[in-house]
Design a protein around this motif. Sequence first.
Motif, PDB file in Angstrom:
ATOM      1  N   GLY A 210      -0.635  -4.096   2.972  1.00  0.00           N
ATOM      2  CA  GLY A 210       0.022  -5.122   2.168  1.00  0.00           C
ATOM      3  C   GLY A 210       0.298  -6.421   2.898  1.00  0.00           C
ATOM      4  O   GLY A 210       1.245  -7.151   2.564  1.00  0.00           O
ATOM      5  N   ASP A 213       0.466  -9.634   0.736  1.00  0.00           N
ATOM      6  CA  ASP A 213       1.734  -9.773   0.009  1.00  0.00           C
ATOM      7  C   ASP A 213       2.853 -10.220   0.945  1.00  0.00           C
ATOM      8  O   ASP A 213       3.722 -11.016   0.544  1.00  0.00           O
ATOM      9  N   GLU A 214       2.844  -9.713   2.184  1.00  0.00           N
ATOM     10  CA  GLU A 214       3.862 -10.130   3.148  1.00  0.00           C
ATOM     11  C   GLU A 214       3.777 -11.628   3.408  1.00  0.00           C
ATOM     12  O   GLU A 214       4.797 -12.335   3.426  1.00  0.00           O
ATOM     13  N   ALA A 216       2.421 -13.939   1.472  1.00  0.00           N
ATOM     14  CA  ALA A 216       2.792 -14.671   0.255  1.00  0.00           C
ATOM     15  C   ALA A 216       4.310 -14.773   0.133  1.00  0.00           C
ATOM     16  O   ALA A 216       4.848 -15.840  -0.201  1.00  0.00           O
ATOM     17  N   ARG A 217       4.996 -13.685   0.406  1.00  0.00           N
ATOM     18  CA  ARG A 217       6.462 -13.689   0.331  1.00  0.00           C
ATOM     19  C   ARG A 217       7.059 -14.650   1.357  1.00  0.00           C
ATOM     20  O   ARG A 217       7.986 -15.414   1.058  1.00  0.00           O
TER      21      ARG A 217
END
Length: 300
Positions: A210, A213-214, A216-217
Amino acid sequence: MAVVGATASGKTGLSLDLAERLGGEIVNTDAMQVYRGMDIGTAKLPVAERRGIPHHLLDTLTVRDPATVAEFQAWARAEIAEIRGRGRTPVLVGGSALYTRAILDRFEFPGTDDAVRQHLEDELARVGPAVLHERLRAVDPEAADRILVENGRRIVRALEVVEITGRPFTASLPTMEYADPATVQIGVDIDRPTLDERIARRVDAMFEAGFVDEVARLLDEGLAEGRTAGRAIGYREVAAYLAGEITLDEARERTVNATRRFSRRQDSWFRKDPRVVWIRYDDPDLVEKTLSAVRATLTS
């Protein structure tokens, strides 16, 4: 004591083994693991896998916060003093070579000049790091060899020191004299083909876990504006993918290649330090040989 070596060489596991045997606590010396949320991309050890051993200098900053080597030196030395005050053994581990040297060795940082720094940072934004890197090479070739072309922040700092002091940046780097004579450095020795394969597997695992996603956050939390966190390997490549500039496969490949280049620089830096005791990563007596080196240092 400190466990040093290239990314993915096996430093973390050895540091845990040593901390267990020595009654120790871990002090992180990885420049990026101090940032909260930068977990997958920095291979930060999950709490559940820390064997109940206290860890220090992890998750202390937001991705917007800058951090300098001088600040890290002060933080780490304060943690080391507290650990020793409890009668415990500090075990340093991480791949940020300059940070490790700054903590272990006698090293007083040159001052800063806000006007000089701002001028250089403005120029960096205008012409890019490659141009400033060439200027650094003209005045301090050794510093240029040690600093990645894309590391604009360190290039600016090196040029700032040259302008302020009139001396090469390398003249202000740590001398090979431990602040504590009882210090021992253990280098995890690993051959290049094995390390390259480990790095490729680690990057694949990051993306599967992931990593996109990390990133993007963290971009939502200000990663791109972070002067230190924003330049982390892998994060900038995935940010480029999320911006539509490259494909996901290209981001993965660039991360592997950048990590391999970085690992070579790590190895080169640590190999230049004759005080490091090198032990093969796959030695069946790795822990015992390391403990023998520690005992030899303490009794010499």
